[in-house]
Design an enzyme around this catalytic site. Sequence first.
Site, short mmCIF file in Angstrom:
data_model
loop_
_atom_site.label_atom_id
_atom_site.label_comp_id
_atom_site.label_asym_id
_atom_site.label_seq_id
_atom_site.Cartn_x
_atom_site.Cartn_y
_atom_site.Cartn_z
N ARG A 34 10.70 0.75 -0.68
CA ARG A 34 9.62 0.06 0.01
C ARG A 34 10.20 -1.06 0.86
O ARG A 34 11.16 -1.72 0.46
CB ARG A 34 8.62 -0.54 -0.99
N HIS A 36 9.36 6.61 7.36
CA HIS A 36 8.80 6.84 6.01
C HIS A 36 8.52 8.33 5.76
O HIS A 36 7.37 8.74 5.58
CB HIS A 36 7.52 6.01 5.80
N GLU A 50 4.34 -1.23 8.29
CA GLU A 50 4.22 0.22 8.52
C GLU A 50 2.78 0.56 8.83
O GLU A 50 1.88 0.00 8.19
CB GLU A 50 4.65 0.99 7.28
C1 8YV Z 1 4.85 9.28 0.69
C2 8YV Z 1 5.84 7.51 -0.92
O1 8YV Z 1 5.22 9.08 1.99
O2 8YV Z 1 5.27 8.61 -2.92
C3 8YV Z 1 5.47 7.53 -2.35
O3 8YV Z 1 5.35 6.45 -2.96
O4 8YV Z 1 6.09 6.50 -0.38
C4 8YV Z 1 5.94 8.77 -0.15
O5 8YV Z 1 6.30 9.82 -0.94
C5 8YV Z 1 3.43 8.93 0.61
O6 8YV Z 1 3.06 7.95 -0.25
C6 8YV Z 1 2.62 10.18 0.52
O7 8YV Z 1 1.32 9.97 0.25
#
Ligand code: 8YV
Length: 319
Positions: A239, A286, A268
């Site tokens: 993150r 991301h 983001e």
């Molecule tokens: C995805 C992520 O881009 O799972 C996570 O925490 O950051 C990533 O895998 C995203 O959240 C998919 O919804």
Amino acid sequence: MNKPRIWITRKLSDATLERAQKDYDVVINLEDQPGTKEEIISASFEFDAIVPCHSEVFSSDVVSKFGPRLKIIANHSVGVDHCDLAALNEKNILVTNTPDVLSDATAEIAMLLMLGAARHAVLGDEIVRSGNWKNWSPSFMVGKQLTGARIGIIGMGRVGQAFAKKARGFDMDIHYFNRTKLNDSVSLGASYHDNIESLLKVSDFLSLHCPATPETKLLIDAKRLNIMPFGAILVNTARGSLIDEEALIDALTSGRISGVGLDCYQDEPGGNPKFSNFKNIFMLPHIGSATVKTRDAMGFRALDNLDSYFAGKTPEDLL
Ligand code: 8YV
């Protein structure tokens, strides 16, 4: 009996949407824009469950306005820093995530970023693509080699372990910091550090794999960057909040950090425009878990959690 009513906030994989539509009364946001605060609040009055991504924010001010219908948030993500768990718990709303299934895809992106940062991928691509490759020299674009180098891993959970496995394949010397030391059968010879500073001192390469929490906010700051070996490479697929981006720019300017691979940013979507001045930052938007296999698995895992809940069982990934 009526099927439970579900709001799917983003365009998930086709296989996921197909399965969801078969089993539930589903509304899908096919415009695929992040759900706004107002949409999320109004969904809590209209739906039994929401399947969001990390792009929908369930902050306490939003959750405090929730209606009585919403029972469960089945996240399509492993990270849940977009959810105020205490506020949701107070409203008796269950929250699940999708661990395990994205570990390899995310570890693969971390390897790509690490290699790209170490071997000048951005600059190399630009020189060839722009037609400016006029000369070749043995002293041209000389990078850092992974083989035999020390890699520090912060956060040896599922993704950290998947990344360590891949780094092992590159014959790297693996060091890690984790809140608890792993069993030797799991750490497979990686050296444990019981504090971050000790890890940073030996990290020719550093990869972040810990969750975003109040404790890990700006974990990598100026002080910590300055104790890394001169010319180290930093990779972040976890993150953006983990890194002090101004301090990182200073460290790149001084040469303390010689290359960076980033898949996530403080802001983001968008990222940090100042990073564009540095050809030694290899950036992606991301996409750590963005493979067909993993997106299907994440969607199915979120639906498995819903299926359990609506069958009266405890969802496997209940937080
Ligand atoms: C995805 C992520 O881009 O799972 C996570 O925490 O950051 C990533 O895998 C995203 O959240 C998919 O919804």
